[in-house]
Design an enzyme around this catalytic site. Structure first.
Site, PDB file in Angstrom:
ATOM      1  N   TYR A 134       0.839  -1.202   0.000  1.00  0.00           N
ATOM      2  CA  TYR A 134       0.000   0.000   0.000  1.00  0.00           C
ATOM      3  C   TYR A 134       0.879   1.259   0.000  1.00  0.00           C
ATOM      4  O   TYR A 134       0.594   2.234  -0.701  1.00  0.00           O
ATOM      5  CB  TYR A 134      -0.945  -0.019   1.211  1.00  0.00           C
ATOM      6  CG  TYR A 134      -1.635   1.307   1.438  1.00  0.00           C
ATOM      7  CD1 TYR A 134      -2.577   1.785   0.526  1.00  0.00           C
ATOM      8  CD2 TYR A 134      -1.316   2.100   2.536  1.00  0.00           C
ATOM      9  CE1 TYR A 134      -3.174   3.015   0.716  1.00  0.00           C
ATOM     10  CE2 TYR A 134      -1.914   3.327   2.739  1.00  0.00           C
ATOM     11  CZ  TYR A 134      -2.841   3.788   1.822  1.00  0.00           C
ATOM     12  OH  TYR A 134      -3.431   5.018   2.006  1.00  0.00           O
ATOM     13  N   SER A 153      -3.740  13.866   6.278  1.00  0.00           N
ATOM     14  CA  SER A 153      -4.713  13.442   5.266  1.00  0.00           C
ATOM     15  C   SER A 153      -6.116  13.351   5.861  1.00  0.00           C
ATOM     16  O   SER A 153      -6.295  12.950   7.018  1.00  0.00           O
ATOM     17  CB  SER A 153      -4.312  12.059   4.729  1.00  0.00           C
ATOM     18  OG  SER A 153      -5.389  11.457   4.048  1.00  0.00           O
ATOM     19  N   GLN A 179      -5.155  18.278   4.850  1.00  0.00           N
ATOM     20  CA  GLN A 179      -5.453  17.936   3.443  1.00  0.00           C
ATOM     21  C   GLN A 179      -6.910  17.531   3.335  1.00  0.00           C
ATOM     22  O   GLN A 179      -7.381  16.647   4.046  1.00  0.00           O
ATOM     23  CB  GLN A 179      -4.548  16.789   2.971  1.00  0.00           C
ATOM     24  CG  GLN A 179      -4.803  16.348   1.539  1.00  0.00           C
ATOM     25  CD  GLN A 179      -5.797  15.203   1.434  1.00  0.00           C
ATOM     26  OE1 GLN A 179      -5.788  14.310   2.276  1.00  0.00           O
ATOM     27  NE2 GLN A 179      -6.652  15.224   0.421  1.00  0.00           N
ATOM     28  N   TYR A 201     -10.234  16.072   1.373  1.00  0.00           N
ATOM     29  CA  TYR A 201     -11.090  15.422   0.381  1.00  0.00           C
ATOM     30  C   TYR A 201     -12.516  15.724   0.806  1.00  0.00           C
ATOM     31  O   TYR A 201     -12.772  15.950   1.996  1.00  0.00           O
ATOM     32  CB  TYR A 201     -10.907  13.904   0.405  1.00  0.00           C
ATOM     33  CG  TYR A 201      -9.656  13.364  -0.254  1.00  0.00           C
ATOM     34  CD1 TYR A 201      -9.294  13.761  -1.539  1.00  0.00           C
ATOM     35  CD2 TYR A 201      -8.873  12.418   0.397  1.00  0.00           C
ATOM     36  CE1 TYR A 201      -8.161  13.230  -2.145  1.00  0.00           C
ATOM     37  CE2 TYR A 201      -7.746  11.886  -0.209  1.00  0.00           C
ATOM     38  CZ  TYR A 201      -7.399  12.287  -1.480  1.00  0.00           C
ATOM     39  OH  TYR A 201      -6.284  11.765  -2.071  1.00  0.00           O
ATOM     40  N   THR A 244      -6.667  18.463  -2.456  1.00  0.00           N
ATOM     41  CA  THR A 244      -6.123  17.537  -3.461  1.00  0.00           C
ATOM     42  C   THR A 244      -7.120  17.395  -4.600  1.00  0.00           C
ATOM     43  O   THR A 244      -8.293  17.074  -4.374  1.00  0.00           O
ATOM     44  CB  THR A 244      -5.833  16.163  -2.821  1.00  0.00           C
ATOM     45  OG1 THR A 244      -4.899  16.366  -1.760  1.00  0.00           O
ATOM     46  CG2 THR A 244      -5.255  15.184  -3.826  1.00  0.00           C
ATOM     47  N   ARG A 297      -4.511   0.282  -8.087  1.00  0.00           N
ATOM     48  CA  ARG A 297      -3.227  -0.222  -7.553  1.00  0.00           C
ATOM     49  C   ARG A 297      -3.275  -1.733  -7.643  1.00  0.00           C
ATOM     50  O   ARG A 297      -3.939  -2.402  -6.845  1.00  0.00           O
ATOM     51  CB  ARG A 297      -3.024   0.238  -6.114  1.00  0.00           C
ATOM     52  CG  ARG A 297      -3.533   1.661  -5.901  1.00  0.00           C
ATOM     53  CD  ARG A 297      -2.570   2.664  -5.397  1.00  0.00           C
ATOM     54  NE  ARG A 297      -3.149   3.982  -5.572  1.00  0.00           N
ATOM     55  CZ  ARG A 297      -3.866   4.633  -4.642  1.00  0.00           C
ATOM     56  NH1 ARG A 297      -4.055   4.108  -3.453  1.00  0.00           N
ATOM     57  NH2 ARG A 297      -4.375   5.828  -4.906  1.00  0.00           N
ATOM     58  N   LYS A 302      -3.222  20.855  -4.489  1.00  0.00           N
ATOM     59  CA  LYS A 302      -2.261  19.761  -4.687  1.00  0.00           C
ATOM     60  C   LYS A 302      -2.743  18.828  -5.797  1.00  0.00           C
ATOM     61  O   LYS A 302      -3.901  18.395  -5.779  1.00  0.00           O
ATOM     62  CB  LYS A 302      -2.125  18.965  -3.382  1.00  0.00           C
ATOM     63  CG  LYS A 302      -1.288  17.695  -3.482  1.00  0.00           C
ATOM     64  CD  LYS A 302      -1.099  17.081  -2.094  1.00  0.00           C
ATOM     65  CE  LYS A 302      -0.252  15.827  -2.115  1.00  0.00           C
ATOM     66  NZ  LYS A 302      -0.963  14.624  -2.515  1.00  0.00           N
ATOM     67  N   HIS A 310       0.529  12.531  -7.129  1.00  0.00           N
ATOM     68  CA  HIS A 310       0.106  11.632  -6.059  1.00  0.00           C
ATOM     69  C   HIS A 310       1.099  10.472  -5.892  1.00  0.00           C
ATOM     70  O   HIS A 310       0.727   9.347  -5.568  1.00  0.00           O
ATOM     71  CB  HIS A 310      -1.292  11.078  -6.387  1.00  0.00           C
ATOM     72  CG  HIS A 310      -2.207  10.956  -5.201  1.00  0.00           C
ATOM     73  ND1 HIS A 310      -3.265  11.792  -5.008  1.00  0.00           N
ATOM     74  CD2 HIS A 310      -2.237  10.085  -4.161  1.00  0.00           C
ATOM     75  CE1 HIS A 310      -3.921  11.432  -3.905  1.00  0.00           C
ATOM     76  NE2 HIS A 310      -3.304  10.396  -3.370  1.00  0.00           N
ATOM     77  N   ARG A 333       0.316   7.263  -7.954  1.00  0.00           N
ATOM     78  CA  ARG A 333      -0.730   6.363  -7.440  1.00  0.00           C
ATOM     79  C   ARG A 333      -2.065   6.593  -8.108  1.00  0.00           C
ATOM     80  O   ARG A 333      -3.028   5.881  -7.858  1.00  0.00           O
ATOM     81  CB  ARG A 333      -0.891   6.574  -5.928  1.00  0.00           C
ATOM     82  CG  ARG A 333       0.368   6.341  -5.150  1.00  0.00           C
ATOM     83  CD  ARG A 333       0.269   6.895  -3.739  1.00  0.00           C
ATOM     84  NE  ARG A 333      -0.584   6.102  -2.875  1.00  0.00           N
ATOM     85  CZ  ARG A 333      -0.200   4.993  -2.264  1.00  0.00           C
ATOM     86  NH1 ARG A 333       1.017   4.537  -2.439  1.00  0.00           N
ATOM     87  NH2 ARG A 333      -1.023   4.334  -1.472  1.00  0.00           N
TER      88      ARG A 333
HETATM   89  C1  LIG Z   1       0.571   5.390   1.260  1.00  0.00           C
HETATM   90  C2  LIG Z   1       0.232   6.716   0.661  1.00  0.00           C
HETATM   91  C3  LIG Z   1      -0.989   7.312   0.950  1.00  0.00           C
HETATM   92  C4  LIG Z   1      -1.293   8.568   0.415  1.00  0.00           C
HETATM   93  N1  LIG Z   1      -2.475   9.181   0.785  1.00  0.00           N
HETATM   94  C5  LIG Z   1      -2.731  10.436   0.331  1.00  0.00           C
HETATM   95  C6  LIG Z   1      -3.891  11.128   0.774  1.00  0.00           C
HETATM   96  O1  LIG Z   1      -4.666  10.630   1.571  1.00  0.00           O
HETATM   97  N2  LIG Z   1      -4.121  12.368   0.263  1.00  0.00           N
HETATM   98  C7  LIG Z   1      -3.258  12.969  -0.626  1.00  0.00           C
HETATM   99  O2  LIG Z   1      -3.496  14.100  -1.058  1.00  0.00           O
HETATM  100  N3  LIG Z   1      -2.153  12.324  -1.045  1.00  0.00           N
HETATM  101  C8  LIG Z   1      -1.866  11.088  -0.580  1.00  0.00           C
HETATM  102  N4  LIG Z   1      -0.723  10.453  -0.986  1.00  0.00           N
HETATM  103  C9  LIG Z   1       0.200  11.138  -1.927  1.00  0.00           C
HETATM  104  C10 LIG Z   1       1.249  11.941  -1.162  1.00  0.00           C
HETATM  105  O3  LIG Z   1       0.668  13.034  -0.509  1.00  0.00           O
HETATM  106  C11 LIG Z   1       2.342  12.465  -2.115  1.00  0.00           C
HETATM  107  O4  LIG Z   1       1.732  13.169  -3.159  1.00  0.00           O
HETATM  108  C12 LIG Z   1       3.213  11.351  -2.679  1.00  0.00           C
HETATM  109  O5  LIG Z   1       3.448  10.361  -1.715  1.00  0.00           O
HETATM  110  C13 LIG Z   1       4.544  11.930  -3.152  1.00  0.00           C
HETATM  111  O6  LIG Z   1       5.345  10.957  -3.734  1.00  0.00           O
HETATM  112  P1  LIG Z   1       6.495  10.163  -2.923  1.00  0.00           P
HETATM  113  O7  LIG Z   1       5.792   9.107  -2.128  1.00  0.00           O
HETATM  114  O8  LIG Z   1       7.338   9.583  -4.005  1.00  0.00           O
HETATM  115  O9  LIG Z   1       7.212  11.153  -2.044  1.00  0.00           O
HETATM  116  C14 LIG Z   1      -0.386   9.208  -0.454  1.00  0.00           C
HETATM  117  C15 LIG Z   1       0.843   8.596  -0.736  1.00  0.00           C
HETATM  118  C16 LIG Z   1       1.156   7.374  -0.179  1.00  0.00           C
HETATM  119  C17 LIG Z   1       2.506   6.771  -0.467  1.00  0.00           C
END
Ligand SMILES: Cc1cc2nc3c(=O)[nH]c(=O)nc-3n(C[C@H](O)[C@H](O)[C@H](O)COP(=O)(O)O)c2cc1C
Length: 390
Positions: free
Chosen positions: A31, A113, A134, A136, A162, A171, A259, A283, A286
């Site tokens: 995850y 988050s 953040q 949603y 976001t 995923r 974002k 993101h 993702r």
């Molecule tokens: C496990 C995980 C959960 C995430 N959950 C959120 C989220 O809830 N809201 C959000 O805006 N971004 C979320 N993100 C994205 C991160 O805020 C960020 O954009 C991203 O991790 C940046 O890339 P990096 O992991 O390579 O540093 C998540 C990323 C990961 C790895």
């Protein structure tokens, strides 16, 4: 094992990643670690830093270097903020509070988050530093308005909206790991996938002692906090659009950060809609696979709006040198997601502190080797970008 995060043998973020993999069940590690579809953007986010090379000024002695900066007028000890990462209680008990505490002690900001398992008031109270929230819109406008009011009352400094999640990205690892089946609550459906969890008894004991599968206490529906299994549908039913930014900004009354910007056009649109800062972000690879890595689109976005708002970047940051390159190309600061999530999963607050410590040490050393006295003095002259980027 959590004590291993302070071992001298942990020298980089990849080492923390390996410790996280050893402590977590496969579905929790994947995850954090995984991305959408073929994970092309996830890989490219990291690889693209190799395309940019550094141009040092040699024979310059910078005995001490200044890593401080400001974001939205808030002073930070280093230009690295902790990105919003959902479901942190899957990685460590009260994971969001642990990460916020580490961020505060390091003098930087933590972004909580919406999809977190710890009440926003508890997270804010855990940190001595600034916290951003953040947003949603899960549960709809009224639910979001109630949360915005709570975040304001609790003392959050900025709202991060976001905009890249109209549906959850696919995923593929989640499917193979049986996430849906494990969330079904039906013993026979879950059975083929529980082995990975039983193989991590220490994680399991800590997870159960922390209350087991969390709900989302910052998304309070009529029936109570939103259950974990409902995330996908809730995101889809409540996708954020440009029109929402007006009422969000009015309700919040403070700085709004947008974002999930990939293009100059969207950057301009976000600024026109009243954003005080934007985050160039996909993101972490993702969501929409196949989009360009963030470092590649940063110059376009900076050229479009860099004189009007602060431009932040996230995606693929694993070393201090990556931070330097992003700053040279115009980012005010960067956000890291996985870099600290691995640390959190490996060793809780100590692991996050270690992740930040690694990036801070990298950053200081890189500046000295570049012959640059401060992050504020970094500019395009310190890097060489491929000719076709211009
Ligand atoms: C496990 C995980 C959960 C995430 N959950 C959120 C989220 O809830 N809201 C959000 O805006 N971004 C979320 N993100 C994205 C991160 O805020 C960020 O954009 C991203 O991790 C940046 O890339 P990096 O992991 O390579 O540093 C998540 C990323 C990961 C790895």
């Amino acid at each position: 094992m959590s004590r291993m995060v302070t071992s001298p043998q942990v020298v980089n973020i990849a080492d923390l990643r390996l410790l996280a993999r050893r402590r977590l069940p496969r579905m929790a590690f994947d995850y954090i670690d995984g991305g959408a579809d073929g994970e092309t953007t996830l890989r490219e986010n990291c690889r693209v830093y190799e395309d940019v090379t550094l141009r040092p000024r040699s024979a310059v002695v910078a005995k001490s270097v200044d890593l401080r900066t400001t974001v939205l007028g808030i002073e930070l000890a280093l230009p690295v903020l902790l990105a919003p990462v959902g479901s942190c209680r899957l990685f460590w008990p009260r994971g969001e509070a642990a990460a916020a505490r580490a961020a505060g002690k390091a003098g930087t900001a933590y972004i909580l988050s919406t999809l977190s398992g710890t009440r926003l008031e508890e997270v804010k109270a855990a940190s001595t530093g600034p916290c951003f929230y953040q947003l949603y819109l899960c549960g709809g406008r009224d639910v979001a308005l109630a949360t915005i009011a709570r975040a304001r009352a609790a003392g959050f400094s900025a709202l991060v909206v976001t905009i890249d999640t109209p549906v959850s990205g696919l995923r593929e690892r989640d499917f193979r790991d049986g996430v849906k089946e494990l969330l079904s609550g039906r013993p026979f459906t879950m059975l083929p996938f529980v082995g990975q969890i039983l193989a991590r008894p220490r994680w399991l004991a800590a997870f159960l002692a922390d209350g087991g599968l969390m709900s989302f206490p910052n998304i309070v529906l009529k029936e109570g906090p939103m259950p974990y299994a409902d995330v996908g549908l809730a995101l889809e039913e409540s996708a954020t659009c440009w029109e929402d930014l007006g009422w969000i900004r009015e309700a919040w009354g403070g700085p709004v950060v947008v974002k999930g910007v990939h293009t100059a056009d969207d950057a301009r649109r976000a600024v026109d809609a009243g954003a005080s800062a934007i985050v160039v972000s996909n993101h972490g690879g993702r969501q929409l696979d196949g989009v360009a890595p963030t470092l590649r689109v940063l110059p376009e976005v900076v050229a479009a709006v860099g004189d009007r708002v602060e431009v932040l970047l996230d995606g693929g940051i694993r070393r201090g040198g990556d931070v330097v390159k992003a700053l040279c190309l115009g980012a005010r600061a960067v956000l890291v997601g996985r870099a600290y999530a691995y640390g959190l999963a490996a060793g809780g607050e100590a692991g996050v502190a270690r992740a930040i410590g690694i990036l801070r040490a990298d950053l200081g050393r890189t500046l000295k080797l570049l012959g640059c006295p401060s992050v504020a003095a970094l500019d395009a002259s310190h890097v060489r970008v491929p000719a076709h980027w211009r």
